[in-house]
Design a protein around this motif. Structure first.
Motif, PDB file in Angstrom:
ATOM      1  N   MET B   1       0.817  -1.206   0.000  1.00 37.27           N
ATOM      2  CA  MET B   1       0.000   0.000   0.000  1.00 37.27           C
ATOM      3  C   MET B   1       0.849   1.253   0.000  1.00 37.27           C
ATOM      4  O   MET B   1       0.345   2.356   0.037  1.00 37.27           O
ATOM      5  CB  MET B   1      -0.930   0.028   1.232  1.00 37.27           C
ATOM      6  CG  MET B   1      -1.945  -1.071   1.233  1.00 37.27           C
ATOM      7  SD  MET B   1      -2.968  -1.115  -0.223  1.00 37.27           S
ATOM      8  CE  MET B   1      -3.973   0.315   0.007  1.00 37.27           C
ATOM      9  N   LYS B   2       2.132   1.156  -0.028  1.00 35.55           N
ATOM     10  CA  LYS B   2       3.013   2.311  -0.023  1.00 35.55           C
ATOM     11  C   LYS B   2       2.776   3.195  -1.240  1.00 35.55           C
ATOM     12  O   LYS B   2       2.678   4.413  -1.146  1.00 35.55           O
ATOM     13  CB  LYS B   2       4.468   1.848   0.031  1.00 35.55           C
ATOM     14  CG  LYS B   2       5.426   2.999   0.262  1.00 35.55           C
ATOM     15  CD  LYS B   2       6.832   2.513   0.425  1.00 35.55           C
ATOM     16  CE  LYS B   2       7.767   3.676   0.672  1.00 35.55           C
ATOM     17  NZ  LYS B   2       9.172   3.244   0.776  1.00 35.55           N
ATOM     18  N   ASP B   3       2.674   2.612  -2.414  1.00 41.58           N
ATOM     19  CA  ASP B   3       2.391   3.352  -3.646  1.00 41.58           C
ATOM     20  C   ASP B   3       1.052   4.046  -3.567  1.00 41.58           C
ATOM     21  O   ASP B   3       0.894   5.193  -3.980  1.00 41.58           O
ATOM     22  CB  ASP B   3       2.418   2.403  -4.854  1.00 41.58           C
ATOM     23  CG  ASP B   3       3.841   1.999  -5.207  1.00 41.58           C
ATOM     24  OD1 ASP B   3       4.003   1.134  -6.035  1.00 41.58           O
ATOM     25  OD2 ASP B   3       4.778   2.610  -4.617  1.00 41.58           O
ATOM     26  N   ALA B   4       0.079   3.297  -3.035  1.00 44.80           N
ATOM     27  CA  ALA B   4      -1.250   3.879  -2.883  1.00 44.80           C
ATOM     28  C   ALA B   4      -1.203   5.080  -1.951  1.00 44.80           C
ATOM     29  O   ALA B   4      -1.835   6.093  -2.191  1.00 44.80           O
ATOM     30  CB  ALA B   4      -2.220   2.829  -2.369  1.00 44.80           C
ATOM     31  N   ASP B   5      -0.459   4.958  -0.891  1.00 46.50           N
ATOM     32  CA  ASP B   5      -0.310   6.060   0.064  1.00 46.50           C
ATOM     33  C   ASP B   5       0.295   7.288  -0.607  1.00 46.50           C
ATOM     34  O   ASP B   5      -0.170   8.408  -0.444  1.00 46.50           O
ATOM     35  CB  ASP B   5       0.589   5.637   1.230  1.00 46.50           C
ATOM     36  CG  ASP B   5      -0.165   4.777   2.241  1.00 46.50           C
ATOM     37  OD1 ASP B   5       0.482   4.238   3.107  1.00 46.50           O
ATOM     38  OD2 ASP B   5      -1.426   4.709   2.108  1.00 46.50           O
ATOM     39  N   VAL B   6       1.364   7.047  -1.337  1.00 46.03           N
ATOM     40  CA  VAL B   6       2.037   8.133  -2.045  1.00 46.03           C
ATOM     41  C   VAL B   6       1.071   8.813  -3.006  1.00 46.03           C
ATOM     42  O   VAL B   6       0.967  10.032  -3.064  1.00 46.03           O
ATOM     43  CB  VAL B   6       3.279   7.623  -2.808  1.00 46.03           C
ATOM     44  CG1 VAL B   6       3.791   8.675  -3.782  1.00 46.03           C
ATOM     45  CG2 VAL B   6       4.354   7.222  -1.817  1.00 46.03           C
ATOM     46  N   SER B   7       0.375   7.978  -3.743  1.00 46.03           N
ATOM     47  CA  SER B   7      -0.580   8.495  -4.720  1.00 46.03           C
ATOM     48  C   SER B   7      -1.660   9.326  -4.031  1.00 46.03           C
ATOM     49  O   SER B   7      -2.023  10.406  -4.472  1.00 46.03           O
ATOM     50  CB  SER B   7      -1.206   7.331  -5.475  1.00 46.03           C
ATOM     51  OG  SER B   7      -2.123   7.813  -6.429  1.00 46.03           O
ATOM     52  N   ARG B   8      -2.155   8.811  -2.904  1.00 47.72           N
ATOM     53  CA  ARG B   8      -3.187   9.525  -2.147  1.00 47.72           C
ATOM     54  C   ARG B   8      -2.651  10.857  -1.621  1.00 47.72           C
ATOM     55  O   ARG B   8      -3.329  11.882  -1.676  1.00 47.72           O
ATOM     56  CB  ARG B   8      -3.660   8.637  -0.990  1.00 47.72           C
ATOM     57  CG  ARG B   8      -4.946   9.144  -0.364  1.00 47.72           C
ATOM     58  CD  ARG B   8      -5.603   8.234   0.653  1.00 47.72           C
ATOM     59  NE  ARG B   8      -4.766   7.249   1.285  1.00 47.72           N
ATOM     60  CZ  ARG B   8      -4.694   5.946   0.904  1.00 47.72           C
ATOM     61  NH1 ARG B   8      -5.433   5.511  -0.098  1.00 47.72           N
ATOM     62  NH2 ARG B   8      -3.909   5.078   1.534  1.00 47.72           N
ATOM     63  N   GLN B   9      -1.420  10.815  -1.139  1.00 43.81           N
ATOM     64  CA  GLN B   9      -0.808  12.045  -0.611  1.00 43.81           C
ATOM     65  C   GLN B   9      -0.660  13.110  -1.697  1.00 43.81           C
ATOM     66  O   GLN B   9      -0.925  14.285  -1.498  1.00 43.81           O
ATOM     67  CB  GLN B   9       0.564  11.732   0.001  1.00 43.81           C
ATOM     68  CG  GLN B   9       0.480  11.455   1.480  1.00 43.81           C
ATOM     69  CD  GLN B   9       1.853  11.276   2.098  1.00 43.81           C
ATOM     70  OE1 GLN B   9       2.884  11.490   1.440  1.00 43.81           O
ATOM     71  NE2 GLN B   9       1.871  10.854   3.353  1.00 43.81           N
ATOM     72  N   GLN B  12      -3.935  14.557  -2.526  1.00 48.04           N
ATOM     73  CA  GLN B  12      -4.333  15.448  -1.436  1.00 48.04           C
ATOM     74  C   GLN B  12      -3.621  16.799  -1.551  1.00 48.04           C
ATOM     75  O   GLN B  12      -4.225  17.852  -1.398  1.00 48.04           O
ATOM     76  CB  GLN B  12      -3.984  14.779  -0.106  1.00 48.04           C
ATOM     77  CG  GLN B  12      -4.558  15.493   1.097  1.00 48.04           C
ATOM     78  CD  GLN B  12      -4.345  14.696   2.362  1.00 48.04           C
ATOM     79  OE1 GLN B  12      -4.263  13.447   2.313  1.00 48.04           O
ATOM     80  NE2 GLN B  12      -4.273  15.371   3.489  1.00 48.04           N
TER      81      GLN B  12
END
Lengths: 110, 236
Positions: B1-9, B12
């Motif tokens: 989920m690291k990529d997803a987190d980055v993408s979400r950040q 945002q």
């Protein structure tokens, strides 16, 4: 970290930043335009106001010309009446005055 | 989920950036509208004031111009009336001058007048020696009157008979030609000029001089008098 993903992310942020600048920049331009619009509207309304004042002024000139005319006419009539009266009264007393003058001239007290 | 987190950040952050920009833009927009209104009111008021002052000044100029014009016309009217008065006075004086000619042409009347004028002059001067000047045309008449005048003077003044020298080199001007009392040539309608021997005292007792004096002194009075009262005016 995937180099592709990192590069893409940064790119997106830069684009967003640019768009943000545009938004703010547009707002500033609109502000400037608005101020110019204020000046334009003022010029237009001032021109209307000037036109109104000019109309009032021309009306004033007309009134004054009219009243000046009647004043002049009245003055002329009064003057002519005075002179007419003067001539009338002068002709009435003229011969008597002349006789009186001659009487004085020839009445020599010794 | 690291990529997803980055993408979400990132998403945002992008939303945040846009939101900030839009808030800023909105702020600018609101301020702009406020500035617009204030600016417009201020500019308009200033402009109107300028225009109003301009037209007030012009209106004032009209008023001043009108007053000057009226004042000028009033003045011209007054001068016109005064001129008419002057003309009327002039006419009366001319008529009186013509009357003087009739007086001096009446030999009998003029003879007495001449003697009386000489006597009056002598009485006024009260000089032992007097120089007398007359019109050339009156010379003989004056010569014939001198002794009588001297005698009358002596009686009236209880004085010794004066010496009277008739000036036979310089004469008073002749009568007006063709009765032209308005000509510019010097003339004398009649009378004499007497002077003390030293020439310091001169008494002009001509009909013309008498008319001038009486005209200035009596005419204003006469014009105020009612016609019926003229007969009551005592002689000078």
């Amino acid at each position: 970290m995937d180099p592709f993903k990192g590069q893409g992310g940064i790119q997106m942020l830069l684009i967003a930043e640019q768009e943000a600048q545009h938004i703010v920049s547009n707002a500033r331009n609109l502000r400037t335009q608005r101020l110019k619009q204020a000046k334009d509207e003022v010029e237009r309304e001032a021109a209307q106001y000037r036109s109104h004042m000019e109309d009032e002024y021309q009306k004033l000139i007309s009134e004054n010309t009219g009243s000046s005319g009647s004043n002049v006419k009245r003055l002329e009539e009064e003057t002519d009446a005075k002179i007419k009266n003067l001539k009338k009264s002068t002709s009435k007393i003229s011969s008597e005055v002349v006789d009186m003058l001659l009487k004085y001239v020839t009445n020599i007290k010794t | 989920m690291k990529d997803a987190d980055v993408s979400r950040q990132i998403q945002q952050m992008i939303r945040f950036i846009r939101q900030e920009a839009e808030e800023k833009a909105n702020e600018i927009s609101v301020a702009a509208e406020e500035e617009f209104n204030i600016e417009k009111l201020q500019l308009l008021e200033a402009e109107k004031r300028k225009i109003r002052q301009e037209y007030e000044r012009k209106a004032k100029q009209i008023d001043v111009r009108r007053k000057i014009e009226y004042s000028t016309q009033l003045n011209a009217a007054r001068i016109k009336v005064l001129q008419a008065q002057d003309d009327a006075m002039g006419s009366m004086k001319d008529a009186a001058k013509k009357g003087l000619l009739r007086v001096s042409n009446d030999k009998k009347v003029y003879k007495k007048l001449l003697k009386d004028m000489i006597v009056q002059g002598l009485l006024r001067l009260r000089e032992p020696s007097v120089l007398l000047r007359c019109r050339e045309s009156d010379r003989k008449l004056v010569e014939s009157l001198i002794e009588e005048a001297k005698k009358e003077y002596s009686e009236k003044a209880s004085m010794q008979s004066p010496k009277i020298s008739l000036d036979d080199r310089v004469y008073l001007p002749p009568p007006p030609k063709n009765g032209a009392v308005d000509s510019h040539e010097p003339y004398c309608s009649g009378g004499v000029v007497l002077a003390s021997e030293d020439g310091k005292i001169v008494l002009e007792n001509t009909l013309d001089a008498r008319l001038d004096v009486i005209f200035r002194q009596k005419l204003p009075e006469a014009c105020k008098e009612a016609p019926v009262r003229l007969n009551n005016i005592t002689a000078i």
